[in-house]
Design a protein around this motif. Structure first.
Motif, PDB file in Angstrom:
ATOM      1  N   GLN A   4      -8.817 -19.610   8.250  1.00  0.00           N
ATOM      2  CA  GLN A   4     -10.220 -19.841   7.918  1.00  0.00           C
ATOM      3  C   GLN A   4     -11.002 -18.547   8.082  1.00  0.00           C
ATOM      4  O   GLN A   4     -10.890 -17.869   9.098  1.00  0.00           O
ATOM      5  CB  GLN A   4     -10.812 -20.915   8.838  1.00  0.00           C
ATOM      6  N   LYS A   5     -11.777 -18.211   7.052  1.00  0.00           N
ATOM      7  CA  LYS A   5     -12.635 -17.029   7.130  1.00  0.00           C
ATOM      8  C   LYS A   5     -14.054 -17.454   6.764  1.00  0.00           C
ATOM      9  O   LYS A   5     -14.283 -18.058   5.714  1.00  0.00           O
ATOM     10  CB  LYS A   5     -12.158 -15.950   6.160  1.00  0.00           C
ATOM     11  N   ILE A   6     -15.012 -17.169   7.654  1.00  0.00           N
ATOM     12  CA  ILE A   6     -16.415 -17.470   7.388  1.00  0.00           C
ATOM     13  C   ILE A   6     -16.988 -16.301   6.587  1.00  0.00           C
ATOM     14  O   ILE A   6     -17.010 -15.157   7.070  1.00  0.00           O
ATOM     15  CB  ILE A   6     -17.212 -17.662   8.694  1.00  0.00           C
ATOM     16  N   VAL A   7     -17.460 -16.567   5.382  1.00  0.00           N
ATOM     17  CA  VAL A   7     -17.900 -15.492   4.493  1.00  0.00           C
ATOM     18  C   VAL A   7     -19.260 -15.826   3.890  1.00  0.00           C
ATOM     19  O   VAL A   7     -19.705 -16.975   3.898  1.00  0.00           O
ATOM     20  CB  VAL A   7     -16.883 -15.253   3.350  1.00  0.00           C
ATOM     21  N   LYS A   8     -19.889 -14.801   3.362  1.00  0.00           N
ATOM     22  CA  LYS A   8     -21.123 -14.945   2.607  1.00  0.00           C
ATOM     23  C   LYS A   8     -21.016 -13.986   1.427  1.00  0.00           C
ATOM     24  O   LYS A   8     -20.605 -12.835   1.590  1.00  0.00           O
ATOM     25  CB  LYS A   8     -22.337 -14.621   3.483  1.00  0.00           C
ATOM     26  N   ALA A   9     -21.374 -14.457   0.243  1.00  0.00           N
ATOM     27  CA  ALA A   9     -21.253 -13.633  -0.962  1.00  0.00           C
ATOM     28  C   ALA A   9     -22.119 -12.376  -0.853  1.00  0.00           C
ATOM     29  O   ALA A   9     -23.242 -12.447  -0.325  1.00  0.00           O
ATOM     30  CB  ALA A   9     -21.649 -14.441  -2.188  1.00  0.00           C
ATOM     31  N   PRO A  10     -21.584 -11.217  -1.317  1.00  0.00           N
ATOM     32  CA  PRO A  10     -20.291 -11.047  -1.968  1.00  0.00           C
ATOM     33  C   PRO A  10     -19.160 -10.926  -0.942  1.00  0.00           C
ATOM     34  O   PRO A  10     -19.356 -10.372   0.143  1.00  0.00           O
ATOM     35  CB  PRO A  10     -20.460  -9.747  -2.748  1.00  0.00           C
ATOM     36  N   PHE A  11     -17.988 -11.436  -1.285  1.00  0.00           N
ATOM     37  CA  PHE A  11     -16.839 -11.366  -0.390  1.00  0.00           C
ATOM     38  C   PHE A  11     -15.562 -11.176  -1.202  1.00  0.00           C
ATOM     39  O   PHE A  11     -15.531 -11.377  -2.419  1.00  0.00           O
ATOM     40  CB  PHE A  11     -16.733 -12.630   0.474  1.00  0.00           C
ATOM     41  N   GLN A  12     -14.498 -10.792  -0.508  1.00  0.00           N
ATOM     42  CA  GLN A  12     -13.196 -10.619  -1.144  1.00  0.00           C
ATOM     43  C   GLN A  12     -12.107 -10.903  -0.121  1.00  0.00           C
ATOM     44  O   GLN A  12     -12.143 -10.393   1.000  1.00  0.00           O
ATOM     45  CB  GLN A  12     -13.040  -9.200  -1.687  1.00  0.00           C
ATOM     46  N   LEU A  13     -11.167 -11.731  -0.495  1.00  0.00           N
ATOM     47  CA  LEU A  13     -10.010 -12.030   0.342  1.00  0.00           C
ATOM     48  C   LEU A  13      -8.761 -11.683  -0.446  1.00  0.00           C
ATOM     49  O   LEU A  13      -8.566 -12.173  -1.566  1.00  0.00           O
ATOM     50  CB  LEU A  13      -9.999 -13.516   0.726  1.00  0.00           C
ATOM     51  N   ASP A  14      -7.917 -10.841   0.122  1.00  0.00           N
ATOM     52  CA  ASP A  14      -6.655 -10.461  -0.501  1.00  0.00           C
ATOM     53  C   ASP A  14      -5.498 -11.003   0.323  1.00  0.00           C
ATOM     54  O   ASP A  14      -5.516 -10.935   1.561  1.00  0.00           O
ATOM     55  CB  ASP A  14      -6.526  -8.942  -0.607  1.00  0.00           C
ATOM     56  N   VAL A  15      -4.505 -11.539  -0.366  1.00  0.00           N
ATOM     57  CA  VAL A  15      -3.307 -12.057   0.285  1.00  0.00           C
ATOM     58  C   VAL A  15      -2.106 -11.399  -0.378  1.00  0.00           C
ATOM     59  O   VAL A  15      -1.936 -11.476  -1.596  1.00  0.00           O
ATOM     60  CB  VAL A  15      -3.198 -13.589   0.152  1.00  0.00           C
ATOM     61  N   SER A  16      -1.279 -10.760   0.414  1.00  0.00           N
ATOM     62  CA  SER A  16      -0.097 -10.071  -0.111  1.00  0.00           C
ATOM     63  C   SER A  16       1.160 -10.726   0.430  1.00  0.00           C
ATOM     64  O   SER A  16       1.361 -10.816   1.644  1.00  0.00           O
ATOM     65  CB  SER A  16      -0.133  -8.589   0.283  1.00  0.00           C
ATOM     66  N   PHE A  17       2.000 -11.202  -0.500  1.00  0.00           N
ATOM     67  CA  PHE A  17       3.278 -11.828  -0.149  1.00  0.00           C
ATOM     68  C   PHE A  17       4.382 -10.810  -0.380  1.00  0.00           C
ATOM     69  O   PHE A  17       4.486 -10.220  -1.468  1.00  0.00           O
ATOM     70  CB  PHE A  17       3.513 -13.072  -1.005  1.00  0.00           C
ATOM     71  N   ILE A  18       5.224 -10.613   0.640  1.00  0.00           N
ATOM     72  CA  ILE A  18       6.271  -9.596   0.586  1.00  0.00           C
ATOM     73  C   ILE A  18       7.630 -10.263   0.780  1.00  0.00           C
ATOM     74  O   ILE A  18       7.898 -10.862   1.830  1.00  0.00           O
ATOM     75  CB  ILE A  18       6.045  -8.517   1.661  1.00  0.00           C
ATOM     76  N   SER A  19       8.465 -10.164  -0.229  1.00  0.00           N
ATOM     77  CA  SER A  19       9.811 -10.752  -0.192  1.00  0.00           C
ATOM     78  C   SER A  19      10.771  -9.809   0.519  1.00  0.00           C
ATOM     79  O   SER A  19      10.836  -8.614   0.208  1.00  0.00           O
ATOM     80  CB  SER A  19      10.299 -11.007  -1.621  1.00  0.00           C
ATOM     81  N   SER A  20      11.533 -10.340   1.456  1.00  0.00           N
ATOM     82  CA  SER A  20      12.519  -9.513   2.160  1.00  0.00           C
ATOM     83  C   SER A  20      13.642  -9.088   1.226  1.00  0.00           C
ATOM     84  O   SER A  20      14.219  -8.009   1.390  1.00  0.00           O
ATOM     85  CB  SER A  20      13.091 -10.273   3.363  1.00  0.00           C
ATOM     86  N   GLU A  21      13.966  -9.925   0.241  1.00  0.00           N
ATOM     87  CA  GLU A  21      15.009  -9.557  -0.719  1.00  0.00           C
ATOM     88  C   GLU A  21      14.587  -8.320  -1.503  1.00  0.00           C
ATOM     89  O   GLU A  21      15.377  -7.399  -1.712  1.00  0.00           O
ATOM     90  CB  GLU A  21      15.282 -10.710  -1.675  1.00  0.00           C
ATOM     91  N   LYS A  22      13.350  -8.287  -1.954  1.00  0.00           N
ATOM     92  CA  LYS A  22      12.852  -7.161  -2.754  1.00  0.00           C
ATOM     93  C   LYS A  22      12.562  -5.944  -1.886  1.00  0.00           C
ATOM     94  O   LYS A  22      12.645  -4.806  -2.347  1.00  0.00           O
ATOM     95  CB  LYS A  22      11.583  -7.574  -3.500  1.00  0.00           C
TER      96      LYS A  22
END
Length: 785
Positions: free
Chosen positions: A277-295
């Motif tokens: 949960q992130k409490i935000v107020k515009a303008p905002f940006q949330l980045d999510v990076s998924f990293i595969s161990s195989e790659k």
């Protein structure tokens, strides 16, 4: 249920658009991850029986009653993919009018590792969720991003947060969450969340709150309920604390408690659902990076994960701009839609239509509720029962109202999808025929699992094994077969009469149809056996009830008599089976280099039977037969003129001079089609003649409104006839213009596509955004039939 496993031999090939050939391991790798959750506003999911799932939710930070998560129809918020190519990326706009914010939910996949094609885990992806104010006041918003594992068997599926002990807590949350986990569909992985936006004074916005919990694998989809319960608990605790700290005078002057409910910042030792949960107020940006161990086998400690994630995040803007440019070029090249022929609004509409068709593709796995029926009298046998779980990869008609697979709709979807990405279309077709039972029946609605059933009224959940649905998937196979046969000059016929296409991609298509043929044939024979009429070579939809023929797909369309009768002969079903026969025969030509004698004779007989069993002398056209009537003046045939009347135009070859269809009768139906008193409007062809006493009556679903699927088939027939009939050309040009104007005018007003359009005003109505067969407007714009 016994399922037929469809094994399709394929030839690996890569086109200039980097379409990895369906059936290869690398295709499966590139398609492992996707936005395969049409039932929610945004989420990523793996195509697996034990999927790893992510999702987005939010609400006004002070009021979690306006929780946004499911893809619902609402006057308060709207959503839709602006661009989505089905493989590499997607970009969606979400407008939350109640919370005064416009959000972009975007993702990019990175499944490559040099020239290696031996990977299978789906690679990496990056998600960006950004928000800006619509102007004026910007409220605090509680933004949630969650990850869950729906692993059915016990195993190492626990999520771990760096810096937080397993089974422990961290009172103030975490500033830069790094998650490690394991799931059977992707093996080991890492995940990092990063937020940025304008600095705010409230300390509650400085870090991520979190909650990790262990839930039954088939219940984790209830994340909204679980989170709401936690927020309710925190709200009560904070309220009690505020009350205890204030004097009576202070309490009297309060307008209400200023409470932002928060997650507890705890994680269970064996959590399979982890919510941030992130409490935000515009303008905002949330980045999510998924990293595969195989790659990324070299990435394992926190510093390396941060470096890898930040690199992906920093490159996001540049990469998604490149993807969007490629999308725009492909839209123009594939559908001939560009600024020389269409307005910016119309191009935007076409982009929205194809993107939401592709972006609404879902992957479902679960049980389905079925009911056996007697084939002699269509009466149920025993009680409904659940079949073992199975998988379905499919597009859906509307995320907001129909977020599941419909057989009647899916063939129309594939007419569009196969032109955009033929490999994805093959994949979907194969999944549908894999859902067929040993007798050849395919459920008309695919409601797989408890999550899917939660969106369907109980009375519609059971699928009846004697009830058919229009076999529209055969239209897609027919289009593919015709495409191969149209290039017959590039085919070699060997001494045994076998035809071999020279072109690599066409060879893959021919192989696909060859391996699909036994299942198509099994399905075809099921229709002929179970939907046969009292008279040989006639057909009747089973499951008809007074006032409704749901199995036909045309629901309340009138059939000439309200009470079903065994003697009925249904014209639309007859024509569907004619098309199935024609499809199988054309595939046999591809397989054997010559027609199938039995199918060829059957086609000739059916052309004769169309006149014999369905010609209605009272209307001088083809109709349903309703059986001998006590009132002789009413006749034995339905006198309703509407969509059912048009079916002979759709599927019967137009060069057969021995048919009434192509004698005086064709001019008669053209008169009805082009008459303002009957089927013609400036908005499109209506479903029932305006002069019919039942026009617009009762629920008025298929008794007047304009539907894009039948209008598309009408245009297709007119287009094919136009080279030999000037009147066909005239009606075609006018109808195409009317449809484009109607759909684009509504798009300009509402930025949405609709399930149907009003016969009198052309206004969109019923479900929206309806980006199933209404998206056929793209093919109409490009004149692709």
């Amino acid at each position: 249920m016994k399922h037929i496993i469809l094994l399709l031999l394929v030839v690996a090939a890569v086109s200039c658009e980097q379409e990895y050939e369906y059936g290869t391991s690398y295709y499966n790798h590139t398609m492992k991850w996707g936005s395969y959750r049409p039932q929610v506003i945004f989420g990523m999911k793996t195509r697996s029986e034990d999927p790893l799932v992510t999702g987005l939710a939010w609400h006004n930070a002070h009021n979690f009653q306006n929780f946004r998560h499911a893809s619902e129809m609402s006057e308060h918020f709207s959503y839709g993919w602006n661009k989505h190519d089905g493989v590499n990326f997607g970009s969606q706009t979400v407008e939350d009018r109640e919370n005064n914010v416009v959000m972009q939910t975007e993702f990019i996949k990175d499944f490559s590792k040099g020239d290696s094609t031996d990977q299978k885990d789906g690679g990496d992806w990056t998600v960006r969720i950004s928000g800006k104010s619509k102007g004026g006041y910007s409220p605090w918003i509680s933004l949630y991003f969650y990850i869950s594992s729906e692993q059915r068997k016990a195993g190492d599926q626990t999520f771990r947060i760096s810096g937080v002990n397993s089974g422990g807590s961290k009172k103030k949350g975490v500033e830069l969450p790094i998650v490690r986990g394991n799931n059977p569909s992707v093996n080991e992985f890492s995940l990092m969340l990063q937020s940025k936006g304008e600095a705010h004074d409230d300390p509650r916005s400085s870090s991520f709150n979190f909650w990790g919990t262990e839930q039954p694998y088939d219940q984790v989809w209830k994340v909204k309920d679980f989170v709401s319960e936690k927020l309710q608990q925190d709200f009560i605790e904070q309220y009690k604390e505020q009350i205890a700290e204030k004097s009576q005078e202070e309490l009297k002057s309060m307008n209400g408690p200023s409470i932002i409910p928060s997650l507890p910042n705890t994680i269970d030792e064996s959590s399979n659902l982890l919510v941030f949960q992130k409490i935000v107020k515009a303008p905002f940006q949330l980045d999510v990076s998924f990293i595969s161990s195989e790659k990324n086998p070299e990435v394992f400690n926190n510093a390396q994960i941060k470096q890898q994630a930040k690199q992906a995040i920093d490159q996001f803007d540049k990469q998604i701009t490149t993807h969007k440019q490629s999308f725009d070029q492909k839209l123009s090249d594939t559908f001939h839609i560009n600024k020389t022929q269409f307005t910016n609004d119309q191009i935007e509409m076409a982009s929205f239509a194809i993107s939401n068709m592709i972006g609404s593709i879902g992957y479902f796995y679960g049980t389905s509720v079925h009911q056996r029926h007697s084939m002699s009298n269509d009466q149920p046998i025993g009680e409904p029962y659940k079949v073992p779980p199975y998988a379905l990869f499919t597009a859906v008609p509307a995320r907001s109202f129909f977020p599941r697979g419909f057989l009647w709709d899916e063939g129309y979807h594939q007419l569009l999808i196969q032109r955009w990405n033929k490999q994805i279309s093959k994949d979907i077709i194969a999944h549908w025929f894999n859902s067929m039972n040993a007798e050849g029946w395919i459920p008309r609605e695919q409601i797989l699992g408890d999550e899917a059933r939660s969106r369907v009224p109980e009375q519609f959940q059971t699928q009846h094994d004697s009830h058919a649905n229009p076999p529209t998937m055969f239209m897609t196979a027919l289009h593919m077969a015709r495409s191969i046969l149209s290039k017959s000059s590039t085919m070699t016929i060997d001494s045994l009469g076998n035809a071999t296409p020279h072109n690599t991609i066409e060879s893959a298509d021919a192989t696909f149809l060859k391996n699909l043929y036994p299942l198509l044939s099994r399905n075809y024979e099921w229709y002929r056996k179970t939907q046969s009429g009292v008279v040989k070579n006639t057909y009747r939809w089973r499951g008809r009830t007074p006032g409704h023929t749901l199995s036909s797909g045309l629901d309340d369309y009138p059939r000439g008599t309200d009470v079903p009768r065994a003697e009925e002969r249904h014209l639309d079903l007859f024509c569907w089976i004619f098309m199935m026969t024609d499809t199988l025969n054309k595939i046999k030509i591809i397989i054997d280099g010559k027609s199938d004698g039995v199918l060829e004779d059957r086609l000739k007989q059916m052309k004769s039977d169309l006149d014999r069993f369905h010609w209605n002398r009272h209307v001088q056209w083809y109709s349903d037969y309703v059986g001998a009537q006590q009132n002789a003046t009413s006749g034995d045939y339905s006198n309703h003129i509407g969509y059912v009347s048009l079916f002979p135009l759709f599927f019967v070859d137009q060069d057969e001079s021995n048919l009434k269809l192509f004698d005086d009768g064709l001019e008669k139906i053209y008169d009805d089609l082009h008459s303002n008193q009957k089927l013609w409007t400036n908005h499109g062809i209506v479903s029932l003649s305006k002069s019919d006493p039942l026009f617009g009556t009762l629920e008025n679903y298929w008794r007047g409104p304009i539907w894009m699927n039948i209008n598309y088939l009408t245009l297709k027939a007119l287009y094919e006839h136009s080279h030999s009939r000037s009147r066909s050309k005239q009606i075609y040009v006018e109808l195409r213009k009317n449809l484009i104007q109607t759909i684009s005018a509504e798009w300009k007003k509402t930025k949405s596509l609709y399930e149907q359009y009003n016969a009198n005003t052309g206004r969109g109505q019923k479900a929206y955004p309806f980006t199933g067969w209404t998206s056929l407007i793209v093919l109409i714009m490009g004149e692709l039939f």
